[in-house]
Write a protein that holds these residues in place. Structure first.
Motif, mmCIF file in Angstrom:
data_model
loop_
_atom_site.group_PDB
_atom_site.id
_atom_site.type_symbol
_atom_site.label_atom_id
_atom_site.label_comp_id
_atom_site.label_asym_id
_atom_site.label_seq_id
_atom_site.Cartn_x
_atom_site.Cartn_y
_atom_site.Cartn_z
ATOM 1 N N THR A 193 -10.583 6.844 -4.827
ATOM 2 C CA THR A 193 -9.874 7.423 -3.693
ATOM 3 C C THR A 193 -8.850 6.415 -3.195
ATOM 4 N N ILE A 194 -7.602 6.851 -3.087
ATOM 5 C CA ILE A 194 -6.539 6.024 -2.524
ATOM 6 C C ILE A 194 -6.321 6.459 -1.077
ATOM 7 N N HIS A 195 -6.425 5.511 -0.170
ATOM 8 C CA HIS A 195 -6.231 5.785 1.252
ATOM 9 C C HIS A 195 -4.815 5.388 1.635
ATOM 10 N N ARG A 196 -3.978 6.380 1.849
ATOM 11 C CA ARG A 196 -2.610 6.139 2.273
ATOM 12 C C ARG A 196 -2.590 5.940 3.791
ATOM 13 N N ARG A 197 -1.743 5.008 4.248
ATOM 14 C CA ARG A 197 -1.745 4.675 5.670
ATOM 15 C C ARG A 197 -0.328 4.477 6.195
ATOM 16 N N ARG A 198 -0.161 4.716 7.464
ATOM 17 C CA ARG A 198 1.108 4.414 8.115
ATOM 18 C C ARG A 198 1.191 2.909 8.378
ATOM 19 N N PRO A 199 2.370 2.320 8.212
ATOM 20 C CA PRO A 199 2.495 0.877 8.445
ATOM 21 C C PRO A 199 2.021 0.443 9.826
ATOM 22 N N GLU A 200 2.268 1.271 10.854
ATOM 23 C CA GLU A 200 1.856 0.873 12.200
ATOM 24 C C GLU A 200 0.337 0.807 12.343
ATOM 25 N N THR A 201 -0.373 1.624 11.560
ATOM 26 C CA THR A 201 -1.838 1.522 11.559
ATOM 27 C C THR A 201 -2.265 0.159 11.043
ATOM 28 N N VAL A 202 -1.630 -0.271 9.963
ATOM 29 C CA VAL A 202 -1.964 -1.562 9.363
ATOM 30 C C VAL A 202 -1.580 -2.708 10.290
ATOM 31 N N THR A 203 -0.383 -2.682 10.853
ATOM 32 C CA THR A 203 0.043 -3.796 11.706
ATOM 33 C C THR A 203 -0.813 -3.890 12.972
ATOM 34 N N ALA A 209 4.676 0.875 1.256
ATOM 35 C CA ALA A 209 4.910 -0.009 2.397
ATOM 36 C C ALA A 209 4.510 -1.438 2.049
ATOM 37 N N TYR A 210 5.270 -2.384 2.611
ATOM 38 C CA TYR A 210 4.996 -3.809 2.432
ATOM 39 C C TYR A 210 4.962 -4.451 3.808
ATOM 40 N N VAL A 211 3.944 -5.249 4.039
ATOM 41 C CA VAL A 211 3.782 -5.940 5.323
ATOM 42 C C VAL A 211 3.550 -7.412 5.043
ATOM 43 N N ILE A 212 4.322 -8.266 5.703
ATOM 44 C CA ILE A 212 4.078 -9.706 5.676
ATOM 45 C C ILE A 212 3.724 -10.133 7.087
ATOM 46 N N ALA A 213 2.591 -10.783 7.222
ATOM 47 C CA ALA A 213 2.127 -11.267 8.512
ATOM 48 C C ALA A 213 1.700 -12.729 8.355
ATOM 49 N N HIS A 214 1.555 -13.414 9.468
ATOM 50 C CA HIS A 214 1.001 -14.768 9.366
ATOM 51 C C HIS A 214 -0.231 -14.890 10.244
ATOM 52 N N ARG A 215 -1.123 -15.751 9.823
ATOM 53 C CA ARG A 215 -2.397 -15.949 10.510
ATOM 54 C C ARG A 215 -2.170 -16.825 11.743
ATOM 55 N N PHE A 230 0.849 -1.190 0.000
ATOM 56 C CA PHE A 230 0.000 0.000 0.000
ATOM 57 C C PHE A 230 0.886 1.240 0.000
ATOM 58 N N GLN A 231 0.311 2.374 -0.340
ATOM 59 C CA GLN A 231 1.027 3.638 -0.285
ATOM 60 C C GLN A 231 1.072 4.122 1.157
ATOM 61 N N ALA A 232 2.245 4.526 1.618
ATOM 62 C CA ALA A 232 2.415 4.997 2.993
ATOM 63 C C ALA A 232 2.131 6.491 3.069
ATOM 64 N N GLY A 233 1.453 6.888 4.135
ATOM 65 C CA GLY A 233 1.147 8.302 4.308
ATOM 66 C C GLY A 233 -0.027 8.491 5.238
ATOM 67 N N ASP A 234 -0.567 9.699 5.238
ATOM 68 C CA ASP A 234 -1.629 10.035 6.181
ATOM 69 C C ASP A 234 -2.937 10.445 5.517
ATOM 70 N N GLU A 235 -2.874 11.102 4.387
ATOM 71 C CA GLU A 235 -4.078 11.682 3.808
ATOM 72 C C GLU A 235 -4.545 10.902 2.581
ATOM 73 N N PRO A 236 -5.861 10.714 2.445
ATOM 74 C CA PRO A 236 -6.373 10.101 1.217
ATOM 75 C C PRO A 236 -6.251 11.062 0.045
ATOM 76 N N LYS A 237 -6.265 10.506 -1.149
ATOM 77 C CA LYS A 237 -6.220 11.336 -2.353
ATOM 78 C C LYS A 237 -7.253 10.825 -3.338
ATOM 79 N N SER A 278 8.291 -3.087 5.697
ATOM 80 C CA SER A 278 9.318 -2.382 4.937
ATOM 81 C C SER A 278 8.700 -1.169 4.257
ATOM 82 N N VAL A 279 9.398 -0.062 4.303
ATOM 83 C CA VAL A 279 8.973 1.148 3.593
ATOM 84 C C VAL A 279 10.001 1.447 2.520
#
Length: 229
Positions: free
Chosen positions: A184-194, A221-227, A164-171, A208-209
């Motif tokens: 609308t693209i919603h940019r987010r901080r990685p910590e919000t996603v994690t 930003a790229y996030v790999i998580a496991h279930r 996803f695109q990292a950031g704070d504001e949607p565009k 990773s950013v």
């Protein structure tokens, strides 16, 4: 889960741009070593999960090799890349136009129209799931339900890859890829996603950013998580 009305605009926009979008992105991985590396790492985790522990530390949890979904697959190039890394992968996209492009370009793979808000899959049936720049059109309050659906269809221990695109504001875009759109693209901080992933039952393994040289000042930003079980 009932589909939100704004997704109609997403579907219509991508149907409108599908043919041109495919010509622009089908070869994008050739010039993107970071994207290839992240996808290759995900494939390795599906095939040989390694040391993935249960939440209580009681022992290893391994999803094992099996089917993998590319959710929001677009024109299918990521699914084709993952197939080349040995995965049994199929694609799902909200846009029938995108599915038509993917099916025509990669007839050896399976693609189907569907929504990540309500995947037509049994519980715990997937050994991996990729959502590469495909959760970006969901407002943040909608993400817990989306991540909950990912949790439902993944086997315990299975990896999830988000980009996803990292950031704070949607565009909001009214014109993109040489066509009129309503996106609308919603940019987010990685910590919000994690944090949201943790609430949905995932443990983050990698965050990773990356700022592409061709797009300075526009971090991804790229996030790999496991279930978790």
């Amino acid at each position: 889960m009932r589909e939100s009305g704004y997704l109609d605009a997403v579907r219509s926009s991508y149907d409108h741009v599908a043919a041109h979008y495919a010509t622009l992105f089908n070869d994008e991985l050739a010039d993107e070593p970071m994207l290839r590396s992240v996808l290759a790492l995900f494939a390795e985790l599906v095939i040989a999960p390694g040391n993935v522990f249960a939440e209580d530390g009681s022992g290893l949890v391994s999803a094992g090799p099996g089917r993998v979904a590319d959710v929001g697959c677009g024109p299918g190039h990521l699914a084709a890349f993952l197939r080349g890394r040995g995965l049994d992968v199929f694609g799902v996209d909200l846009s029938p136009g995108m599915i038509a492009q993917a099916s025509a370009t990669y007839p050896e793979l399976r693609f189907e129209v569907g929504s990540m808000t309500d995947l037509d899959l049994p519980a715990e049936s997937l050994s991996g799931l990729v959502a590469f720049y495909s959760t970006i059109h969901f407002p943040t309050p909608e993400l817990p339900a989306v991540y909950g659906e990912f949790h439902r269809v993944l086997k315990p221990g299975a990896p999830l890859l988000l980009a996803f695109q990292a950031g704070d504001e949607p565009k909001h875009f009214t014109h993109a890829w040489d066509h009129d759109v309503n996106l609308t693209i919603h940019r987010r901080r990685p910590e919000t996603v994690t944090n949201l992933l943790a609430e949905a039952g995932f443990r983050t393994m990698l965050t990773s950013v990356y700022e592409p040289p061709s797009r300075p000042g526009r971090p991804h930003a790229y996030v790999i998580a496991h279930r978790l079980p």
